[in-house]
Write an enzyme that holds these catalytic residues in place. Sequence first.
Site, PDB file in Angstrom:
ATOM      1  N   CYS A   1       0.804  -1.232   0.000  1.00 14.68           N
ATOM      2  CA  CYS A   1       0.000   0.000   0.000  1.00 14.68           C
ATOM      3  C   CYS A   1       0.839   1.285   0.000  1.00 14.68           C
ATOM      4  O   CYS A   1       0.637   2.140  -0.883  1.00 14.68           O
ATOM      5  CB  CYS A   1      -0.973   0.038   1.159  1.00 14.68           C
TER       6      CYS A   1
ATOM      7  N   ARG B   1       6.098 -11.647   5.346  1.00 16.41           N
ATOM      8  CA  ARG B   1       5.502 -11.491   6.670  1.00 16.41           C
ATOM      9  C   ARG B   1       6.032 -12.568   7.585  1.00 16.41           C
ATOM     10  O   ARG B   1       6.205 -13.714   7.180  1.00 16.41           O
ATOM     11  CB  ARG B   1       3.976 -11.580   6.592  1.00 16.41           C
TER      12      ARG B   1
ATOM     13  N   GLN C   1       1.222 -10.992  -3.835  1.00 13.81           N
ATOM     14  CA  GLN C   1      -0.171 -10.595  -3.715  1.00 13.81           C
ATOM     15  C   GLN C   1      -0.680 -10.026  -5.030  1.00 13.81           C
ATOM     16  O   GLN C   1      -0.001  -9.223  -5.663  1.00 13.81           O
ATOM     17  CB  GLN C   1      -0.249  -9.523  -2.621  1.00 13.81           C
TER      18      GLN C   1
ATOM     19  N   ASP D   1      -2.439  -7.482  -5.962  1.00 12.23           N
ATOM     20  CA  ASP D   1      -2.787  -6.307  -5.173  1.00 12.23           C
ATOM     21  C   ASP D   1      -3.125  -5.137  -6.099  1.00 12.23           C
ATOM     22  O   ASP D   1      -2.601  -5.059  -7.212  1.00 12.23           O
ATOM     23  CB  ASP D   1      -1.563  -5.941  -4.307  1.00 12.23           C
TER      24      ASP D   1
ATOM     25  N   HIS E   1      -4.420  -0.730  -5.680  1.00 11.06           N
ATOM     26  CA  HIS E   1      -4.980   0.388  -4.936  1.00 11.06           C
ATOM     27  C   HIS E   1      -5.656   1.300  -5.917  1.00 11.06           C
ATOM     28  O   HIS E   1      -5.067   1.694  -6.911  1.00 11.06           O
ATOM     29  CB  HIS E   1      -3.887   1.087  -4.128  1.00 11.06           C
TER      30      HIS E   1
ATOM     31  N   LYS F   1     -15.511  -3.125   4.425  1.00  6.35           N
ATOM     32  CA  LYS F   1     -15.029  -3.906   3.288  1.00  6.35           C
ATOM     33  C   LYS F   1     -16.051  -4.924   2.833  1.00  6.35           C
ATOM     34  O   LYS F   1     -16.930  -5.318   3.593  1.00  6.35           O
ATOM     35  CB  LYS F   1     -13.731  -4.613   3.637  1.00  6.35           C
TER      36      LYS F   1
ATOM     37  N   HIS G   1      -8.363  -0.623  -1.260  1.00  4.88           N
ATOM     38  CA  HIS G   1      -7.354  -1.682  -1.321  1.00  4.88           C
ATOM     39  C   HIS G   1      -8.099  -2.892  -1.837  1.00  4.88           C
ATOM     40  O   HIS G   1      -9.108  -3.264  -1.240  1.00  4.88           O
ATOM     41  CB  HIS G   1      -6.820  -2.065   0.058  1.00  4.88           C
TER      42      HIS G   1
HETATM   43 ZN   LIG Z   1      -3.378  -1.936   0.494  1.00  5.27          ZN
END
Ligand SMILES: [Zn+2]
Length: 639
Positions: free
Chosen positions: A336, A365, A383, A385, A387, A466, A512
């Site tokens: 992010c 992680r 990920q 991912d 944004h 979410k 996100h």
């Molecule tokens: Zn994010």
Amino acid sequence: MSASIQAKLPDGTVIELESGATALELARAIGPGLAKAAVAAVVDGEVVELSRPLPEESEVRLLTDRDPEALDVLRHSAAHVLATAVREVIPEAGIGFGPAIDGGFYYDFDVPEPFTPEQLEAFEKRMADVAGEGQPFERQVVSKAEAEELFSDDPLKLERLAEFSDDEVISVYRNGPFLDLCRGPHVPNTGSLKHFRLLSAAGAYWRGDEKRQMLQRIYGTAFFKKQDLEDHLHRLEEAKRRDHRVLGKHLDLFSIQEEVGPGLVLWHPNGGRIRHLVEDFLKKTLIEHGYELVFTPHVTQEELYRISGHLEVFQEGLWPVMEDGGDRFRMKPMNCPHHFMIYRAQTHSYRDLPLRYAELGTCYRYERSGTLHGMLRVRSFTQDDAHIFIREDQIEEEYNRLLDLEDYLLKVFGYEYRTALSTRPEKAIGDAAIYDAATERLGSVLKARGLDFEVDEGGGAFYGPKVDILVTDALGREWQGGTFQLDFLMPQRFDLQYVGADNQRHNVVVVHRTLLGSMERFIGGLIEHYGGAFPLWLAPEQVRVLPVSEPSAQAAGALVEELQAAGFRASLDDRDTLGYRIRSGETQKVPYLAIIGEREAEAGTVAVRKRGAEEKQVVMDRSAFVERLAEEVRTRALD
Ligand SMILES: [Zn+2]
Ligand SMILES: [Zn+2]
């Protein structure tokens, strides 16, 4: 009748009973059939046993073997029966906890040695005896001092008791010779336990703490109906057969090796091929849907995560600091802040929005080694991912786009799914009214689409509500799919703004979002969903060509070349006997085996065996075969 109580049933009927009447007496008052079928009751929202006296006024729902809550009651009761059996065989066994869990129950025992399969068998037999005896579960409320006396030989129970306050209502339950410290509820007597099975035993730390002693946990399952137990055992077998760790090795897809490190996946060429195909398809789709691809580094100044707040709230998930002079770096736990920095590098007008930055971003992680699980729980993952930067008035449209895209992707992979909406938790930061209004808008989007969604009260993040997508795989198991997270907080922390039509600066809203999750989890899940039999478009090896004998070898080689030239992943197998080659192709789950004998070589045909097809072998023209393959890949057909 001054001393009377009133019980309100789900249909609104109110039944009057004498004071002190139990849920069982209520069932009898309704009818003898229900009294016989009732297993437990829900009184004012709490599941209790039938022998509990009802309060003066209450709402009561009686549970029979058809209610899911009743199954938990049965399974927890089964855990008591298990402990009863274990204690009879090993009287000195210490007892921990025995809850119902998803799919069954367990009980933890403090014993010096791990249990053997023979012991499990003996416990199971003894459990059947205990069940046959129909021992009633008797509840007794005791003081803390009395409880300490009752469990004076049980250090694990004493430790639990020490945590209770002095005015805590402490209940103990007895069935036959066995006494347990327990809140309940249970079925009326052990006779309800008819269809059960002990499944496995494994070490488990007392209270899940690696620093405490290792207990021995026995897992089991129980059902009201024989058929349900059989179906469940069948599903467990099937899950074992489809285990992605087993198939990953068998099909040479990936490995996790000690020398590299726990939770760190090595993708072998076959797994790498599948991942490439998934990523390639995903990236093309994202670009078609208005996303930009960005790339960000794996290591980052810690300061960035101080601004985002992750340093505080996500401390445990971060890898330790790498120091370079005065600078402190971290492995990237999420993408992010990097995407925010990209957004911030330019000034944006209201007309530029939405901006969608997507990255297959690799994150690191720290997960405790005990929690790692094949590809599904790892320490490094990539990920899917993105944004998305939007104006507040674009929330509905963007969520509709996300839901459309997710629906399309999940259908391609053959997943069913359901949606859930998570609302404001107590720890939420910022204006509660803005949070709630946004939650309502997301709810309206889901409703307008006719989605039957679940509401997870208080399940939202501290910075916004979410929408979650929960996918169901071929075995009916549910996995976390996409998540579309609204965020009002990070734009403030990172100064993410746009210039409005009014020429003023306004904060953007960030979404996100992940559609598939991480590549590791998604493909690990796909391996199990397909049972290793990947559809043609994803199969690492699509066609294996098998010559019947020496004279047809040349024609077979030519077919391999023709297929490869047409873009298919094809190979030749001329090892050993034809029978061996067919078996090998089948166990490797190759979608198509193309067999060429002298007859086929001469006629320009091929004998095709499709994986899992009813018809064993179909002879067709080579050109028709190639066309069929092309069509199946083009439509990404599922088997
Ligand atoms: Zn994010
Ligand atoms: Zn209990």
